[in-house]
Design an enzyme around this catalytic site. Structure first.
Site, PDB file in Angstrom:
ATOM      1  CG  ASP A 110      -2.141   2.164   6.628  1.00  0.00           C
ATOM      2  OD1 ASP A 110      -2.961   2.918   7.184  1.00  0.00           O
ATOM      3  OD2 ASP A 110      -2.059   2.065   5.393  1.00  0.00           O
ATOM      4  CG  ASP A 167      -1.635   1.251   1.487  1.00  0.00           C
ATOM      5  OD1 ASP A 167      -2.354   1.678   0.570  1.00  0.00           O
ATOM      6  OD2 ASP A 167      -1.479   1.837   2.576  1.00  0.00           O
ATOM      7  CG  ASP A 219      -1.690   7.546   0.526  1.00  0.00           C
ATOM      8  OD1 ASP A 219      -0.745   8.305   0.259  1.00  0.00           O
ATOM      9  OD2 ASP A 219      -2.633   7.316  -0.266  1.00  0.00           O
ATOM     10  N   GLY A 234      -5.290   2.788  -2.743  1.00  0.00           N
ATOM     11  CA  GLY A 234      -6.724   3.021  -2.800  1.00  0.00           C
ATOM     12  C   GLY A 234      -7.069   4.402  -3.330  1.00  0.00           C
TER      13      GLY A 234
END
Length: 237
Positions: A192, A69, A71, A138
């Site tokens: 996260d 991922d 961010d 995302g």
């Protein structure tokens, strides 16, 4: 003998005065329940792992496809998101559905993002192994983007090893990352958010949690380890 008696009497008198003084000391008002050393030692039952332990667990395996991922996993990008909220929707999170925000975020505002040290360490470890690294975010896709460029520079990835960032989007009630993880045959994914770990579990691949910084704009903070996944120690920065 009389002198000795007087000395002991003086000492006893001094201690009695000290006791009187201590008795008059008032404790400040309690502002929290506090914590004991016993309570400090009772950590949550979380499966903590280090970068070295992850590397060791992979030492007998051939190079593989792994994913990250972006961010709060490899980038602390809250400055851009905070700016977007103030500019487009200071009273709610509707800015996340505003194309104008994503144009700014994906093309300009990552200039203010900071690479997380844990991101650099993990990426470099996987590059050394010869793994193929994919970044699946995302974020909403835009016609142009500079996220790939920033990641390559910030995480010190050679140009010939850098895959273009995959923008999976964020649709309510749908985990868009799953199809991309499946398409690229990922064996391991770092993230996260709960959705990152859930996506890995859905495909029965190894999902490893990265701690989100406590000052992230993405609140509330998730409960790391709640699904029994491995959690990278000291990964909040």
């Amino acid at each position: 003998m009389r002198k000795v008696t007087l000395v002991f009497s003086a000492i006893a008198f001094a201690f009695s005065l000290n006791g009187v003084v201590q008795a008059k000391v008032q404790m400040p008002e309690s502002v929290s329940s506090g914590v004991t050393t016993v309570e400090l030692s009772q950590r949550q039952a979380v499966h903590w792992v280090s970068v070295e332990q992850i590397e060791k667990s992979l030492q007998d395996q051939p190079p593989m496809a792994i994913g990250f991922d972006i961010d709060d996993t490899v980038l602390f990008s809250s400055p851009g998101f905070y700016r977007g909220k103030l500019k487009y929707s200071p009273n709610d999170n509707s800015y996340l559905k505003n194309p104008a925000f994503w144009e700014k975020m994906n093309n300009e505002w990552d200039e203010f993002s900071m690479p997380k040290q844990i991101g650099i360490e993990l990426v470099q470890m996987h590059l050394k192994r010869g793994d193929n690294i994919y970044f699946i975010t995302g974020r909403t896709k835009t016609k142009t983007e500079t996220v790939t460029k920033y990641l390559q520079e910030d995480l010190h990835i050679p140009a010939d090893k850098m895959n273009v960032v995959i923008f999976a989007g964020d649709d309510p009630g749908k985990n868009n990352k799953i199809s991309w993880m499946k398409e690229h045959k990922l064996k391991l994914y770092y993230g996260d958010a709960d959705a990152d770990i859930a996506a890995a579990h859905e495909l029965n691949i190894r999902g490893i949690r990265i701690l989100r910084a406590s000052n992230s704009s993405y609140q509330p903070l998730p409960k790391a380890g709640r699904f029994g996944e491995e959690v990278v120690i000291k990964s909040e920065y």
